[in-house]
Design a protein around this motif. Structure first.
Motif, short mmCIF file in Angstrom:
data_model
loop_
_atom_site.label_atom_id
_atom_site.label_comp_id
_atom_site.label_asym_id
_atom_site.label_seq_id
_atom_site.Cartn_x
_atom_site.Cartn_y
_atom_site.Cartn_z
N LEU A 1 -25.78 -24.98 31.99
CA LEU A 1 -26.10 -24.54 30.72
C LEU A 1 -26.29 -23.04 30.32
O LEU A 1 -25.92 -22.57 29.39
CB LEU A 1 -27.54 -25.17 30.51
N LYS A 2 -26.68 -22.31 31.35
CA LYS A 2 -27.38 -21.05 31.22
C LYS A 2 -25.76 -20.13 30.89
O LYS A 2 -25.70 -19.35 30.17
CB LYS A 2 -27.90 -20.31 32.42
N SER A 3 -24.66 -20.36 31.61
CA SER A 3 -23.61 -19.69 31.29
C SER A 3 -22.53 -20.39 30.63
O SER A 3 -21.64 -19.70 30.14
CB SER A 3 -22.78 -19.48 32.80
N ALA A 4 -22.60 -21.35 30.05
CA ALA A 4 -21.98 -22.24 29.02
C ALA A 4 -21.84 -21.73 27.88
O ALA A 4 -22.85 -20.82 27.24
CB ALA A 4 -22.27 -23.75 28.98
N LYS A 5 -20.67 -21.96 27.10
CA LYS A 5 -20.55 -21.30 25.55
C LYS A 5 -20.33 -22.33 24.74
O LYS A 5 -19.55 -23.41 25.10
CB LYS A 5 -19.50 -20.32 25.56
N LYS B 1 -19.51 -26.48 24.70
CA LYS B 1 -19.60 -27.11 26.19
C LYS B 1 -21.27 -27.00 26.39
O LYS B 1 -21.77 -27.86 26.94
CB LYS B 1 -19.03 -26.13 27.12
N LYS B 2 -21.70 -26.00 25.66
CA LYS B 2 -23.07 -25.65 25.99
C LYS B 2 -23.94 -26.86 25.24
O LYS B 2 -24.72 -27.46 25.84
CB LYS B 2 -23.53 -24.34 25.06
N ILE C 1 -23.77 -29.98 27.43
CA ILE C 1 -24.40 -30.13 28.60
C ILE C 1 -25.86 -30.10 28.30
O ILE C 1 -26.78 -30.87 28.80
CB ILE C 1 -24.14 -28.65 29.25
N LYS C 2 -26.23 -29.53 27.26
CA LYS C 2 -27.68 -29.69 26.52
C LYS C 2 -28.02 -31.25 26.31
O LYS C 2 -28.82 -32.04 26.89
CB LYS C 2 -27.85 -29.00 25.28
N GLU D 1 -12.13 -25.62 25.43
CA GLU D 1 -12.81 -26.13 26.57
C GLU D 1 -12.67 -27.85 26.99
O GLU D 1 -12.66 -27.96 28.05
CB GLU D 1 -14.38 -26.58 25.76
#
Ligand code: ADP
Length: 721
Positions: free
Chosen positions: A159-163, A166-167, A170-171, A388
């Motif tokens: 999650l930290k590196s996703a944009k 996709k973010k 993931i959330k 993505e």
């Protein structure tokens, strides 16, 4: 109460089976889809026996259902890890953990039917039966917790590196899986004699629900549309079942019709109401869940109408930016044009609402390079590529291209292709609303792409022509400037030369006439003072003086002609007279040379406006040349009328004209190389003068010759009027 547990099993079982099947069939080849389906099926495998245990009557049957439901349950963490590995692209990193989990679950699988896993089932609190854990069961629970927490960690890390989309996906997954975990773990308390029945079990399907939501909002795994249709069907069937159930009840219990008739009525009801329900659910789902604020077809036809007259690339880019950013609520759009020689894409236009679009490590990107493999795979047709989503389905080979786009903040790439020529691409950033792209967006880009590509190509070609014209224009201007300068210089030289000739010839005139006068005086003196020898000498002087006078006159007439003061006194006259007079003048000289000298002309020729004196001199030059440059043979003059023109032709059998000299005959002071032998006095002004006179009469003159010693024809034509 048992019924509720059973129901929770049913909900979990059905939802995970349906979602697993849809995802799998949407893209059977994708590992992401496969592993997700396996995860769903593991949940289903656990959930089906879960429906049965609360309804079991005996301890034996309850034990059996408990054992069966664990077959699915122990595989849930393995398949979930497997899915995460594929989806997040971290399979290599977590491979060892997956093998571990698999080894553990296989071990548990073989122990399920032994008393070490479940020792027995006993009545517990309010429940008829519940299981007692065996020694292995404790390890199983430990395994379950460890791997669940590990999965949360992996998701959180990703999650930290996703944009972008996709973010968000993931959330949603993380929330879903935590709820799933919390709900699912309510199954564990009773094992340890804590009075908390598995009320939360129904939450186990929350993961499925959250994934479904992620799909709807974010095109996750591209199954939105399959999901919409399935859910519409499922909802229609469910509500129809409820209705049929109620109706059945009402018909049988309250109204007491004939039983067969009741069934028939129900059948008719089903047949008619199903399509109605379905179309209404479809409308509702379109309106509330899959809504779009615009109609892609409408926009495409607007684009076509508006862009038809646009030729300027800059204007087109701004227009496209406005239309796409409005419809798709995208703030960042860039148009990149491919350089056919270098193969890279240059950013021709970009506009961004956020500073980081098309910026990478603070470098403002101007050019982008894409691997051939990526072009071959994705740029074959004009269809939007959702970065993505496409990335998830791809192998590692193209990962660097995908990452390049992701790093630039690009979410969609729309290749621009006209026929088979790839001219560039439009790239789009994320939606400013935070939402993901939906079907309507896809349709819009898909439909508009081809047309837009054609318009952009036209504009680029137009631009190319424009810049070429500009370049050409400036080159022509430069050349003209040089030419004008050179011309000015030449004119100046010419003027100096003319002035010299004019001055010199005028100055010659007076002394020449003095010589003429005195030599005549001497010769007229009949006295004996003049002996015959002296007379002969003076005669020589007089002759030479005459030649000089002719020459000077010729020079003067040319400088007059060049000075612009060449005046013509035009009056109607017959050229026949001029020609016959000249013919008579030359007969003696021609005969003397032994030439056949002929003149042929019709009885009558139309009059023309002419300056008789100048015309006479012009024709004189032509006949004079013919006589001078013909040693033997003949000279034939023809005068006739042809198509409103008077034509004069003089053909001789003389020295002919060298091909190389043909073009210069009528130039000032031009003399052929071989003519010196025949005529030492000429200075190359005759034909120049003749042409000037004929031009003033709106006529034209030209010469023919088959070459050296092959004779020459000089022809001129003057329009009659
Ligand atoms: P000039 O006779 O004084 O040399 P012209 O202007 O009359 O000058 O003629 C220019 C040149 O054209 C001549 O030097 C000669 O080379 C060529 N020329 C003119 N008339 C004839 C002709 N009848 N046959 C061959 N050459 C000719």
């Amino acid at each position: 109460m048992e019924l509720f547990f059973s129901f929770s099993g049913l909900v979990n079982a059905l939802s995970s089976t349906i979602l697993g099947l849809i995802v799998y069939f949407k893209n059977k080849k994708s590992v992401v889809n496969q592993s997700f389906a396996m995860f769903c099926f593991a949940i289903a495998l656990w959930s089906y026996p879960y429906i049965a245990w609360p309804l079991a009557e005996t301890a034996e049957s309850t034990l059996l259902w408990f054992q069966l439901l664990h077959i699915g349950a122990i595989f849930i963490p393995v398949f979930y890890l497997f899915f995460l590995g594929a989806w997040l692209g971290i399979y290599k990193r977590i491979r060892k953990m997956i093998y571990f989990a698999l080894a553990f679950s296989l071990f548990f699988l073989f122990s399920i039917f032994t008393p070490y896993f479940i020792t027995e089932v006993v009545p517990k609190f309010s429940l008829k039966f519940w299981a007692e854990p065996g020694i292995i069961y404790h390890f199983y629970i430990l395994y379950f917790f460890i791997f669940s927490i590990y999965s949360f960690y992996l998701l959180y890390d990703a999650l930290k590196s996703a944009k972008g989309a996709k973010k968000a996906q993931i959330k949603l997954s993380l929330i879903g899986v935590i709820l799933n975990f919390i709900g699912g773990s309510t199954n564990f308390f009773l094992w340890y004699d804590i009075n908390l029945p598995p009320f939360g079990n129904i939450l186990a399907s929350s993961y499925v629900l959250f994934t479904a939501y992620a799909i709807i909002r974010y095109r996750f795994m591209d199954i939105r549309f399959a999901l919409r249709n399935t859910s519409v069907y499922a909802l229609s069937i469910l509500s129809l079942s409820v209705l049929v159930f109620v109706l059945h009840f009402v018909l049988n219990r309250i109204i007491f019709f004939n039983e067969h008739l009741n069934d028939l009525l129900l059948l008719i009801f089903v047949a008619f109401s199903f399509p109605f329900l379905r179309s209404n659910f479809q409308k509702l789902s379109n309106k509330y869940v899959f809504s779009s604020l615009y109609d892609s077809r409408e926009i495409v036809s607007k684009i076509n109408k508006d862009m038809a007259g646009m030729l300027d690339a800059g204007g087109i880019f701004i227009y496209l930016y406005n239309i796409f950013s409005n419809a798709l609520s995208i703030g960042s759009i860039a148009v990149l044009i491919k350089n056919p020689e270098r193969g890279d894409y240059a950013v021709n236009y970009k506009k961004s609402d956020s500073g980081d679009f098309l910026f990478f490590n603070n470098i403002n990107i101007k050019k982008v390079k894409i691997s051939n493999a990526f072009e071959d795979k994705f740029f074959r047709k004009v269809a939007p590529i959702f970065i993505e989503e496409a990335k998830d389905l791809e192998n590692l080979e193209l990962l660097s291209d995908f990452n390049m786009f992701s790093d630039l903040g690009v979410e969609i790439v729309l290749p621009l292709k006209v026929k088979s020529r790839l001219i560039g691409m439009i790239v789009f950033g994320r939606k400013s609303t935070g939402h993901s792209f939906n079907n309507e967006d896809f349709n819009l880009l898909n439909l508009a792409g081809k047309q837009v590509a054609v318009y952009i190509e036209n504009a680029l070609l137009y631009e190319e022509i424009k810049s070429f014209n500009k370049k050409l224009g400036s080159e022509v201007k430069e050349a003209t400037k040089k030419y004008i300068q050179a011309n000015k210089k030449l004119k100046k030289i010419d003027l100096i030369k003319n002035n010299f000739i004019t001055i010199a010839s005028h100055k010659f005139r007076t002394p020449l006439s003095i010589i003429k006068g005195y030599s005549s005086l001497i010769l007229e003196d009949n006295s004996e003072k003049l002996d015959s020898e002296l007379r002969a000498n003076v005669e020589c002087i007089q002759k030479a003086n005459k030649r000089l006078i002719v020459l000077v006159e010729e020079l003067i007439s040319i400088s007059v002609a060049d000075s612009g003061m060449f005046r013509f006194d035009f009056e109607p006259g017959n050229i026949m007279d001029v020609v016959s007079e000249l013919y008579e003048e030359f007969i003696t000289e021609a005969r003397k040379k032994g030439l056949i000298f002929k003149l042929s002309m019709p009885k009558k020729i139309s009059e023309i406006d002419m300056d008789k004196n100048k015309m006479k001199k012009a024709i004189f030059n032509l006949i004079d040349n013919a006589v001078k440059y013909t040693k033997t043979g003949s000279i034939a003059i023809d005068l006739f009328e042809k198509e409103d023109k008077v034509v004069f032709k003089i053909a001789d059998s003389g020295i002919g004209i060298d091909e190389k000299e043909k073009n210069n005959l009528f130039d000032k002071f031009f003399r052929g190389k071989r003519v010196g032998v025949f005529n030492t006095e000429g200075i190359g002004l005759g034909l120049y003068f003749t042409k000037k006179v004929l031009t003033a009469h709106h006529g034209r003159i030209y010469a023919h010759s088959k070459g050296v010693d092959a004779g020459s024809d000089f022809i001129f034509e003057i329009p009659i009027k």
